[in-house]
Structure formats: structure tokens, C-alpha cells
Design a protein around this motif. Structure first.
Motif, PDB file in Angstrom:
ATOM      1  N   ASN A  96       0.804  -1.226   0.000  1.00 55.77           N
ATOM      2  CA  ASN A  96       0.000   0.000   0.000  1.00 55.77           C
ATOM      3  C   ASN A  96       0.837   1.275   0.000  1.00 55.77           C
ATOM      4  O   ASN A  96       0.418   2.308   0.527  1.00 55.77           O
ATOM      5  CB  ASN A  96      -0.967   0.012   1.190  1.00 55.77           C
ATOM      6  N   LEU A 107      -5.546  -5.317  -0.128  1.00 57.33           N
ATOM      7  CA  LEU A 107      -4.564  -5.242   0.947  1.00 57.33           C
ATOM      8  C   LEU A 107      -4.786  -6.372   1.943  1.00 57.33           C
ATOM      9  O   LEU A 107      -3.832  -7.039   2.371  1.00 57.33           O
ATOM     10  CB  LEU A 107      -4.662  -3.891   1.651  1.00 57.33           C
ATOM     11  N   THR A 121       4.814  -8.071   7.013  1.00 53.70           N
ATOM     12  CA  THR A 121       4.112  -7.045   6.241  1.00 53.70           C
ATOM     13  C   THR A 121       4.352  -5.666   6.831  1.00 53.70           C
ATOM     14  O   THR A 121       4.082  -5.422   8.005  1.00 53.70           O
ATOM     15  CB  THR A 121       2.604  -7.335   6.213  1.00 53.70           C
ATOM     16  N   VAL A 123       3.058  -2.074   6.173  1.00 50.90           N
ATOM     17  CA  VAL A 123       1.940  -1.471   5.455  1.00 50.90           C
ATOM     18  C   VAL A 123       1.987   0.045   5.602  1.00 50.90           C
ATOM     19  O   VAL A 123       2.141   0.569   6.715  1.00 50.90           O
ATOM     20  CB  VAL A 123       0.601  -2.025   5.959  1.00 50.90           C
ATOM     21  N   VAL A 134      -5.141   0.070   9.605  1.00 44.91           N
ATOM     22  CA  VAL A 134      -4.134  -0.930   9.250  1.00 44.91           C
ATOM     23  C   VAL A 134      -3.684  -1.699  10.490  1.00 44.91           C
ATOM     24  O   VAL A 134      -3.419  -2.909  10.431  1.00 44.91           O
ATOM     25  CB  VAL A 134      -2.939  -0.256   8.546  1.00 44.91           C
ATOM     26  N   ALA A 139      -1.137  -5.547  10.722  1.00 46.83           N
ATOM     27  CA  ALA A 139       0.173  -5.394  10.085  1.00 46.83           C
ATOM     28  C   ALA A 139       1.289  -5.672  11.084  1.00 46.83           C
ATOM     29  O   ALA A 139       1.136  -5.444  12.293  1.00 46.83           O
ATOM     30  CB  ALA A 139       0.323  -3.983   9.529  1.00 46.83           C
TER      31      ALA A 139
END
Length: 233
Positions: A96, A107, A121, A123, A134, A139
């Protein structure tokens, strides 16, 4: 094998400015710094075709993909298969980014696939509200980076850094918070870590420097200096 991103951490994100031998050369410098400071993590994001060459020439950095799609082996020509980047040597991924934005649905799928494979991850979020969302999605790390500051040399103000740090940690204190908008000097790195970020990173401040290798070294030194002086060993 799953890796852990340690605090503090530094991300060298050359985007598409570097590739091939020139990228491998700087990745080796990052690798030397990761060996110098084993208590921190150094990540290098690389174009897909360079993942394996960089992985094969380094031992200590976390080789990081620039994107994955939430697909499984099978149909999906032109998409980025998570198994492919994992097999090539990537153990973390950016998702993203402002230059590669994703819908919430895409996502979510990509994050799920990353977790299934043990790919960390990272993000990107460009507002406090997006950072909260998020964080709820789970994340491993969140890059809090107002889009309008990317590449400007202007860093986020202290209130934004502190507010996003707090908002994310209130949801899950284990999520790593990265602040990196406008980072262009070792002093920017120091200030960002001093204000409470778990990590930071840089693109053009390194790639456009008179000596990219020296700038990379100086930034990681500044990261460790700030983190140590902040009271963390």
C-alpha cells in the motif's frame, strides 16, 4: 524461515532508482552495517528481479519485496505471487505504498498471504485514521508517511509522529511503527527515532547523495545513536 524485525530498524528503499550490480553493491554496505549492529534490523527493498541476486550476496539484511498480490499458485499472469518472492529470498514486503496503492480488499488478501508464508508485512498509511485501520488489520509494521511529504526533504512534524505512534500502540503495542516521510539526512533519522519511532528509512537522500554508501552508513549510525540515547539498549 520467519525473520523478526528488531527495534530499531532502518529501511533502505531504493524503489526503482537502482538495480543490478549497483544495487547489490549498496546492499552489501547495508549488510555490513547490519553485522555491525546485530541488535537492530536493516531492511533493503528491491525490485522483484533483484531479490535473488541481493539475497545471494548478503547474510544479515532482511531482503524486502516492494509488493505482493493476494493470489495463490495458479492463474494470475502479471501479478506478484507471494510464493515466488519468498522462494527468491524476500522475508518482508511493503504494501500500500503511495506509489503502489491498494484497495482495502486487495490489501487484506495480500496481508493474509504474507502471514501464511511468514513474510513480514510493512503497510503504508498516510493518515492517523488509516494507520489505526491498518493496525486493526494486523500489520507487522506500519509506515506512517503523509503522501504529500514523500521525496520533499520535509519530515513529518513532531505532533504527527507522536500521535501516530500512540494511536497504533493503543491498538497493538507489538506493531512496529516506522516514520519516514522526507528523511534526507542523518539528523532527520536521529530526530525521528528520538521522537519515539521504532524505525525509519530513506530513498532519495541515499540514492542522490554524493556517496550513497557513506550516507547509508551515517544514517544507520544515527539510528543506533538516537535509539541508545533514548534509553534503549
Amino acid at each position: 524461515m520467519t525473520v523478526e524485525i528488531k527495534k530499531p530498524f532502518f529501511v533502505f528503499n531504493p524503489k526503482s532508482y537502482l538495480y543490478g550490480e549497483e544495487l547489490v553493491k549498496l546492499a552489501k554496505v547495508a549488510d555490513q552495517m547490519a553485522a555491525k549492529y546485530p541488535e537492530c534490523s536493516v531492511l533493503v527493498t528491491v525490485p522483484f528481479a533483484d531479490i535473488a541476486p541481493v539475497k545471494n550476496e548478503t547474510e544479515n539484511i532482511i531482503v524486502t519485496a516492494q509488493h505482493i498480490d493476494g493470489i495463490k499458485p495458479g492463474r494470475g499472469i502479471g501479478h506478484v505471487l507471494p510464493e515466488s518472492v519468498y522462494h527468491a529470498g524476500a522475508r518482508a514486503v511493503f504494501l500500500n505504498h503511495a506509489e503502489r496503492p491498494m484497495t482495502v480488499a486487495d490489501l487484506s488478501k495480500a496481508m493474509k498471504r504474507g502471514k501464511e508464508l511468514g513474510i513480514k508485512t510493512i503497510v503504508c498509511a498516510d493518515s492517523i485514521d488509516e494507520a489505526r485501520a491498518v493496525a486493526i488489520m494486523g500489520a507487522d509494521a506500519i509506515l506512517c508517511e503523509p503522501t504529500e511529504l514523500i521525496g520533499t526533504g520535509q519530515t513529518s512534524d513532531s505532533s504527527y509522529i507522536q500521535q501516530t505512534n500512540q494511536a497504533i500502540k493503543e491498538i497493538d503495542e507489538n506493531i512496529l511503527v516506522m516514520q519516514a516521510a522526507g528523511i534526507s539526512t542523518p539528523e532527520d533519522v536521529y530526530r525521528t527515532i528520538e521522537l519515539g519511532a521504532d524505525g525509519t528509512g530513506c530513498t532519495s537522500g541515499i540514492t542522490n547523495a554524493d556517496s550513497p554508501a557513506d550516507m547509508l552508513i551515517d544514517m544507520i549510525d544515527a539510528l543506533m545513536k538516537a535509539y541508545t540515547e533514548r534509553g534503549n539498549q
